[in-house]
Design a protein around this motif. Structure first.
Motif, PDB file in Angstrom:
ATOM      1  N   SER A  17       0.834  -1.200   0.000  1.00 10.27           N
ATOM      2  CA  SER A  17       0.000   0.000   0.000  1.00 10.27           C
ATOM      3  C   SER A  17       0.868   1.250   0.000  1.00 10.27           C
ATOM      4  O   SER A  17       2.005   1.236   0.494  1.00 10.27           O
ATOM      5  CB  SER A  17      -0.894   0.023   1.247  1.00 10.27           C
ATOM      6  OG  SER A  17      -1.782  -1.068   1.263  1.00 10.27           O
ATOM      7  N   ARG A  19       0.085   5.776   0.232  1.00 13.80           N
ATOM      8  CA  ARG A  19      -0.852   6.880   0.227  1.00 13.80           C
ATOM      9  C   ARG A  19      -0.179   8.094  -0.393  1.00 13.80           C
ATOM     10  O   ARG A  19       0.839   8.568   0.124  1.00 13.80           O
ATOM     11  CB  ARG A  19      -1.362   7.220   1.626  1.00 13.80           C
ATOM     12  CG  ARG A  19      -2.495   8.257   1.577  1.00 13.80           C
ATOM     13  CD  ARG A  19      -3.050   8.581   2.941  1.00 13.80           C
ATOM     14  NE  ARG A  19      -2.220   9.507   3.681  1.00 13.80           N
ATOM     15  CZ  ARG A  19      -2.663  10.289   4.670  1.00 13.80           C
ATOM     16  NH1 ARG A  19      -3.941  10.249   5.014  1.00 13.80           N
ATOM     17  NH2 ARG A  19      -1.842  11.092   5.302  1.00 13.80           N
ATOM     18  N   ILE A  51     -12.740  13.251  -7.310  1.00 12.29           N
ATOM     19  CA  ILE A  51     -13.566  13.599  -6.163  1.00 12.29           C
ATOM     20  C   ILE A  51     -14.196  14.954  -6.461  1.00 12.29           C
ATOM     21  O   ILE A  51     -13.509  15.898  -6.844  1.00 12.29           O
ATOM     22  CB  ILE A  51     -12.757  13.616  -4.846  1.00 12.29           C
ATOM     23  CG1 ILE A  51     -13.677  13.908  -3.662  1.00 12.29           C
ATOM     24  CG2 ILE A  51     -11.573  14.567  -4.914  1.00 12.29           C
ATOM     25  CD1 ILE A  51     -13.035  13.595  -2.312  1.00 12.29           C
ATOM     26  N   THR A  57     -17.023  10.341  -5.187  1.00 15.53           N
ATOM     27  CA  THR A  57     -15.837   9.808  -5.855  1.00 15.53           C
ATOM     28  C   THR A  57     -16.222   8.843  -6.974  1.00 15.53           C
ATOM     29  O   THR A  57     -17.279   8.203  -6.930  1.00 15.53           O
ATOM     30  CB  THR A  57     -14.923   9.080  -4.861  1.00 15.53           C
ATOM     31  OG1 THR A  57     -15.688   8.080  -4.165  1.00 15.53           O
ATOM     32  CG2 THR A  57     -14.330  10.050  -3.844  1.00 15.53           C
ATOM     33  N   TYR A  59     -14.074   6.037  -9.847  1.00 18.35           N
ATOM     34  CA  TYR A  59     -12.787   5.390 -10.090  1.00 18.35           C
ATOM     35  C   TYR A  59     -12.793   4.652 -11.421  1.00 18.35           C
ATOM     36  O   TYR A  59     -13.825   4.169 -11.889  1.00 18.35           O
ATOM     37  CB  TYR A  59     -12.482   4.388  -8.971  1.00 18.35           C
ATOM     38  CG  TYR A  59     -12.461   5.012  -7.599  1.00 18.35           C
ATOM     39  CD1 TYR A  59     -13.597   4.995  -6.794  1.00 18.35           C
ATOM     40  CD2 TYR A  59     -11.305   5.637  -7.120  1.00 18.35           C
ATOM     41  CE1 TYR A  59     -13.591   5.583  -5.540  1.00 18.35           C
ATOM     42  CE2 TYR A  59     -11.286   6.215  -5.868  1.00 18.35           C
ATOM     43  CZ  TYR A  59     -12.431   6.194  -5.082  1.00 18.35           C
ATOM     44  OH  TYR A  59     -12.419   6.779  -3.849  1.00 18.35           O
ATOM     45  N   LYS A  64     -10.847   0.182  -9.091  1.00 17.97           N
ATOM     46  CA  LYS A  64     -12.032   0.167  -8.238  1.00 17.97           C
ATOM     47  C   LYS A  64     -11.904  -0.934  -7.184  1.00 17.97           C
ATOM     48  O   LYS A  64     -11.541  -2.069  -7.501  1.00 17.97           O
ATOM     49  CB  LYS A  64     -13.273  -0.056  -9.105  1.00 17.97           C
ATOM     50  CG  LYS A  64     -14.567   0.458  -8.519  1.00 17.97           C
ATOM     51  CD  LYS A  64     -15.681   0.421  -9.545  1.00 17.97           C
ATOM     52  CE  LYS A  64     -15.476   1.447 -10.640  1.00 17.97           C
ATOM     53  NZ  LYS A  64     -16.615   1.482 -11.595  1.00 17.97           N
ATOM     54  N   ARG A  66      -9.725  -0.989  -4.874  1.00 17.83           N
ATOM     55  CA  ARG A  66      -8.355  -0.998  -4.334  1.00 17.83           C
ATOM     56  C   ARG A  66      -7.885   0.407  -3.956  1.00 17.83           C
ATOM     57  O   ARG A  66      -7.100   0.559  -3.014  1.00 17.83           O
ATOM     58  CB  ARG A  66      -7.375  -1.578  -5.356  1.00 17.83           C
ATOM     59  CG  ARG A  66      -7.689  -3.006  -5.762  1.00 17.83           C
ATOM     60  CD  ARG A  66      -6.567  -3.584  -6.645  1.00 17.83           C
ATOM     61  NE  ARG A  66      -6.407  -2.854  -7.898  1.00 17.83           N
ATOM     62  CZ  ARG A  66      -5.257  -2.300  -8.280  1.00 17.83           C
ATOM     63  NH1 ARG A  66      -4.180  -2.366  -7.512  1.00 17.83           N
ATOM     64  NH2 ARG A  66      -5.181  -1.673  -9.454  1.00 17.83           N
ATOM     65  N   THR A  68      -8.690   4.553  -3.028  1.00 17.91           N
ATOM     66  CA  THR A  68      -9.684   5.428  -2.423  1.00 17.91           C
ATOM     67  C   THR A  68      -9.178   6.861  -2.427  1.00 17.91           C
ATOM     68  O   THR A  68      -8.048   7.114  -1.988  1.00 17.91           O
ATOM     69  CB  THR A  68      -9.993   5.018  -0.979  1.00 17.91           C
ATOM     70  OG1 THR A  68     -10.437   3.645  -0.959  1.00 17.91           O
ATOM     71  CG2 THR A  68     -11.084   5.895  -0.385  1.00 17.91           C
ATOM     72  N   SER A  70      -9.702  10.678  -0.994  1.00 23.02           N
ATOM     73  CA  SER A  70     -10.311  11.423   0.104  1.00 23.02           C
ATOM     74  C   SER A  70      -9.751  12.836   0.120  1.00 23.02           C
ATOM     75  O   SER A  70      -8.805  13.152  -0.605  1.00 23.02           O
ATOM     76  CB  SER A  70     -10.061  10.724   1.438  1.00 23.02           C
ATOM     77  OG  SER A  70      -8.679  10.656   1.716  1.00 23.02           O
ATOM     78  N   GLN A  81      -5.344   6.784  -1.530  1.00 28.24           N
ATOM     79  CA  GLN A  81      -4.920   5.582  -0.811  1.00 28.24           C
ATOM     80  C   GLN A  81      -4.941   4.421  -1.791  1.00 28.24           C
ATOM     81  O   GLN A  81      -5.979   4.124  -2.389  1.00 28.24           O
ATOM     82  CB  GLN A  81      -5.862   5.301   0.363  1.00 28.24           C
ATOM     83  CG  GLN A  81      -5.537   4.026   1.121  1.00 28.24           C
ATOM     84  CD  GLN A  81      -4.223   4.106   1.858  1.00 28.24           C
ATOM     85  OE1 GLN A  81      -3.918   5.105   2.498  1.00 28.24           O
ATOM     86  NE2 GLN A  81      -3.420   3.051   1.771  1.00 28.24           N
ATOM     87  N   ASN A  83      -4.205   0.430  -2.226  1.00 30.02           N
ATOM     88  CA  ASN A  83      -4.002  -0.864  -1.579  1.00 30.02           C
ATOM     89  C   ASN A  83      -3.908  -1.967  -2.628  1.00 30.02           C
ATOM     90  O   ASN A  83      -4.285  -1.770  -3.784  1.00 30.02           O
ATOM     91  CB  ASN A  83      -5.160  -1.150  -0.625  1.00 30.02           C
ATOM     92  CG  ASN A  83      -5.281  -0.136   0.485  1.00 30.02           C
ATOM     93  OD1 ASN A  83      -4.289   0.446   0.936  1.00 30.02           O
ATOM     94  ND2 ASN A  83      -6.503   0.112   0.921  1.00 30.02           N
TER      95      ASN A  83
END
Length: 114
Positions: A17, A19, A51, A57, A59, A64, A66, A68, A70, A81, A83
Motif C-alpha cells: 500500500s 498513500r 472527487i 468519488t 474510479y 475500483k 483498491r 480510495t 479522500s 490511498q 491498496n
C-alpha cells in the motif's frame, strides 16, 4: 498562483500500500472536481479517479475496490490511498484540478516491484 504538489510515491512490493498526497495552494481543493491521473512507461496518461466538490468519488475500473480518494479541507489536501498494488500500477501519478485553467502537479513516481 495555483500550485499542486504531489508526494508519497516510492517503491513498494506487489500487494503493498501507499498513500499519495496532493497539497494545493492558491486554490481550495473543495472548489471543483479534483482528479488523480497516472502515466505508466510507454503509456498515455489515464484517469485514476475523481472527487467532486461535494465529496463524491469515481474510479477507473482498473483500480475500483483498491484505491480510495479522500480530501482534508482543513489541510487543503487530497489523498489517494492505494491498496493491493500490482506491477501494472507502476506509473507517475499526477493530481489535477480545473478552475478556469487546467492545473497539474509535477507528479510522483510509484513503482510496484518485488
Amino acid at each position: 498562483q495555483v500550485q499542486l504538489v504531489e508526494s508519497g510515491g516510492g517503491l513498494v512490493q506487489p500487494g503493498g500500500s501507499l498513500r499519495l498526497s496532493c497539497a494545493a495552494s492558491g486554490i481550495m481543493v473543495s472548489i471543483s472536481v479534483m482528479g488523480w491521473y497516472r502515466q505508466g512507461p510507454g503509456k498515455e496518461r489515464e484517469l485514476v479517479g475523481t472527487i467532486t466538490s461535494g465529496g463524491s468519488t469515481n474510479y477507473a475500473d482498473s483500480v475500483k475496490g483498491r484505491f480510495t480518494i479522500s480530501r482534508d479541507n482543513a489541510k487543503n489536501t487530497v489523498y489517494l490511498q492505494m491498496n493491493s498494488l500490482k506491477p501494472e500500477d507502476t506509473a507517475v501519478y499526477y493530481c489535477n484540478i480545473f478552475w478556469g485553467s487546467n492545473y497539474w502537479g509535477q507528479g510522483t513516481q510509484v513503482t510496484v516491484s518485488s
